[in-house]
Write an enzyme that holds these catalytic residues in place. Structure first.
Site, PDB file in Angstrom:
ATOM      1  N   LYS A  92      96.961 -14.564 142.859  1.00  0.00           N
ATOM      2  CA  LYS A  92      97.938 -14.283 143.922  1.00  0.00           C
ATOM      3  C   LYS A  92      97.712 -15.161 145.151  1.00  0.00           C
ATOM      4  O   LYS A  92      98.651 -15.714 145.699  1.00  0.00           O
ATOM      5  CB  LYS A  92      97.862 -12.812 144.371  1.00  0.00           C
ATOM      6  CG  LYS A  92      98.244 -11.811 143.292  1.00  0.00           C
ATOM      7  CD  LYS A  92      98.299 -10.401 143.866  1.00  0.00           C
ATOM      8  CE  LYS A  92      96.973  -9.937 144.438  1.00  0.00           C
ATOM      9  NZ  LYS A  92      95.928  -9.681 143.439  1.00  0.00           N
ATOM     10  N   ARG A 139      84.532 -17.084 139.726  1.00  0.00           N
ATOM     11  CA  ARG A 139      84.688 -17.158 141.184  1.00  0.00           C
ATOM     12  C   ARG A 139      83.468 -16.547 141.879  1.00  0.00           C
ATOM     13  O   ARG A 139      83.000 -17.051 142.892  1.00  0.00           O
ATOM     14  CB  ARG A 139      85.965 -16.432 141.630  1.00  0.00           C
ATOM     15  CG  ARG A 139      86.238 -16.618 143.112  1.00  0.00           C
ATOM     16  CD  ARG A 139      87.585 -16.070 143.513  1.00  0.00           C
ATOM     17  NE  ARG A 139      87.588 -14.623 143.615  1.00  0.00           N
ATOM     18  CZ  ARG A 139      88.669 -13.891 143.896  1.00  0.00           C
ATOM     19  NH1 ARG A 139      89.825 -14.480 144.069  1.00  0.00           N
ATOM     20  NH2 ARG A 139      88.577 -12.590 143.991  1.00  0.00           N
ATOM     21  N   ARG A 155      81.812 -14.188 146.446  1.00  0.00           N
ATOM     22  CA  ARG A 155      82.528 -13.094 147.116  1.00  0.00           C
ATOM     23  C   ARG A 155      81.866 -11.781 146.728  1.00  0.00           C
ATOM     24  O   ARG A 155      81.605 -11.538 145.552  1.00  0.00           O
ATOM     25  CB  ARG A 155      84.009 -13.116 146.693  1.00  0.00           C
ATOM     26  CG  ARG A 155      84.934 -12.753 147.835  1.00  0.00           C
ATOM     27  CD  ARG A 155      86.378 -12.889 147.447  1.00  0.00           C
ATOM     28  NE  ARG A 155      86.957 -11.620 147.046  1.00  0.00           N
ATOM     29  CZ  ARG A 155      88.254 -11.417 146.870  1.00  0.00           C
ATOM     30  NH1 ARG A 155      89.108 -12.397 147.050  1.00  0.00           N
ATOM     31  NH2 ARG A 155      88.696 -10.237 146.509  1.00  0.00           N
ATOM     32  N   ARG A 157      87.773  -2.565 140.443  1.00  0.00           N
ATOM     33  CA  ARG A 157      89.004  -3.023 141.111  1.00  0.00           C
ATOM     34  C   ARG A 157      90.184  -3.012 140.140  1.00  0.00           C
ATOM     35  O   ARG A 157      91.305  -2.672 140.517  1.00  0.00           O
ATOM     36  CB  ARG A 157      88.809  -4.435 141.685  1.00  0.00           C
ATOM     37  CG  ARG A 157      88.044  -4.400 143.012  1.00  0.00           C
ATOM     38  CD  ARG A 157      87.409  -5.725 143.337  1.00  0.00           C
ATOM     39  NE  ARG A 157      88.350  -6.804 143.504  1.00  0.00           N
ATOM     40  CZ  ARG A 157      88.043  -8.090 143.331  1.00  0.00           C
ATOM     41  NH1 ARG A 157      86.822  -8.434 142.964  1.00  0.00           N
ATOM     42  NH2 ARG A 157      88.940  -9.011 143.526  1.00  0.00           N
TER      43      ARG A 157
HETATM   44  P1  ADP Z   1      92.155  -8.665 144.873  1.00  0.00           P
HETATM   45  O1  ADP Z   1      93.644  -8.619 144.715  1.00  0.00           O
HETATM   46  O2  ADP Z   1      91.510  -9.717 144.057  1.00  0.00           O
HETATM   47  O3  ADP Z   1      91.493  -7.328 144.714  1.00  0.00           O
HETATM   48  P2  ADP Z   1      92.392  -8.881 147.790  1.00  0.00           P
HETATM   49  O4  ADP Z   1      91.915 -10.021 148.604  1.00  0.00           O
HETATM   50  O5  ADP Z   1      93.851  -8.607 147.739  1.00  0.00           O
HETATM   51  O6  ADP Z   1      91.794  -9.148 146.345  1.00  0.00           O
HETATM   52  O7  ADP Z   1      91.670  -7.534 148.279  1.00  0.00           O
HETATM   53  C1  ADP Z   1      90.277  -7.431 148.425  1.00  0.00           C
HETATM   54  C2  ADP Z   1      89.913  -6.037 148.931  1.00  0.00           C
HETATM   55  O8  ADP Z   1      90.497  -5.838 150.238  1.00  0.00           O
HETATM   56  C3  ADP Z   1      90.448  -4.867 148.098  1.00  0.00           C
HETATM   57  O9  ADP Z   1      89.594  -4.541 147.021  1.00  0.00           O
HETATM   58  C4  ADP Z   1      90.507  -3.757 149.151  1.00  0.00           C
HETATM   59  O10 ADP Z   1      89.226  -3.205 149.411  1.00  0.00           O
HETATM   60  C5  ADP Z   1      90.950  -4.497 150.399  1.00  0.00           C
HETATM   61  N1  ADP Z   1      92.434  -4.495 150.531  1.00  0.00           N
HETATM   62  C6  ADP Z   1      93.250  -5.586 150.521  1.00  0.00           C
HETATM   63  N2  ADP Z   1      94.537  -5.229 150.671  1.00  0.00           N
HETATM   64  C7  ADP Z   1      94.558  -3.876 150.765  1.00  0.00           C
HETATM   65  C8  ADP Z   1      95.591  -2.903 150.904  1.00  0.00           C
HETATM   66  N3  ADP Z   1      96.880  -3.251 150.974  1.00  0.00           N
HETATM   67  N4  ADP Z   1      95.231  -1.599 150.968  1.00  0.00           N
HETATM   68  C9  ADP Z   1      93.959  -1.221 150.892  1.00  0.00           C
HETATM   69  N5  ADP Z   1      92.930  -2.085 150.752  1.00  0.00           N
HETATM   70  C10 ADP Z   1      93.213  -3.398 150.686  1.00  0.00           C
END
Ligand code: ADP
Length: 205
Positions: free
Chosen positions: A22, A136, A142, A153
């Site tokens: 994404k 990654r 990360r 996740r």
């Molecule tokens: P990915 O899609 O790979 O899990 P993101 O960068 O979108 O990675 O998100 C990383 C972390 O940030 C999530 O596991 C969560 O803890 C937090 N996070 C991101 N966006 C949200 C959201 N919209 N609501 C709640 N937590 C979020």
């Protein structure tokens, strides 16, 4: 004064499992359509890095692979979407990811007199995304890319985020795109699917 060229606004969401690509696609699409990419994950990570109050609150949830509570997330998005650069369109990556966040986003957009134009789902097989995230994790370190957190996740995605895809499907906004392939290929699939729905061509075209 030269008039600013009118361009239809594009308000887009990008949804897909962790590791679907994404972030990579969001950056490319933002450039293509001339709109800001807004990633809640990136915003949280920069808050964690800078040890802000929000970052300190969000860190434990992120490290565990859980969603940060809606109470922290919704305000952040409301503020970000009120910034001037988002008035002419935006691409949200990683938000909404719960049914509550869908309702909140509807309310935010309504308060601006706006609505969504399309929701792009990047479809990717769990085994492929687990492998990508493993790489990654090794390359970028990360903190939420360890094997057990990645699996969690994915579960959180299945339980809380996948169901919201149907909400957008029922609204006729959903565009499903296969996320397996070269980065360029996936971008091309997304932009052609969107142009079939009448999305604008790039500003430079
Ligand atoms: P990915 O899609 O790979 O899990 P993101 O960068 O979108 O990675 O998100 C990383 C972390 O940030 C999530 O596991 C969560 O803890 C937090 N996070 C991101 N966006 C949200 C959201 N919209 N609501 C709640 N937590 C979020």
């Amino acid at each position: 004064m030269t008039p600013v060229q009118e361009r239809p606004a594009s308000r887009l969401l990008l949804i897909g499992p962790p590791g679907a690509g994404k972030g990579t696609q969001a950056a490319r699409l933002a450039e293509y359509y001339g709109i800001p990419a807004i990633s809640t994950g990136d915003i949280f990570r920069s808050n964690v890095k800078n040890e802000t109050e929000l970052g300190l609150k969000a860190k434990a949830y992120m490290d565990a692979g859980d969603n940060v509570p809606d109470s922290l997330t919704n305000d952040l998005v409301r503020d970000r979407l009120s910034e001037v650069d988002a008035a002419g369109g935006f691409l949200l990556d990683g938000y909404p990811r719960t049914a509550d966040q869908v309702r909140e986003l509807d309310a935010i957009l309504l308060s601006h007199g706006h609505s969504l134009d399309a929701v792009v789902e990047i479809v990717a097989d769990p085994e492929v995304v687990i492998e990508r995230l493993r790489l990654r994790g090794q390359e970028q370190g990360r903190s939420d890319d360890s094997d057990s957190v990645v699996r969690h996740r994915l579960e959180v995605y299945r339980e809380q985020t996948e169901p919201i895809i149907d909400i957008y499907g029922a609204r006729g906004l959903l565009v499903e795109v296969n996320g397996i392939g070269e980065i360029d290929e996936v971008t091309e699939r997304i932009t052609s699917a969107l142009s079939e729905r009448g999305f604008p061509q790039p500003m430079s075209a």
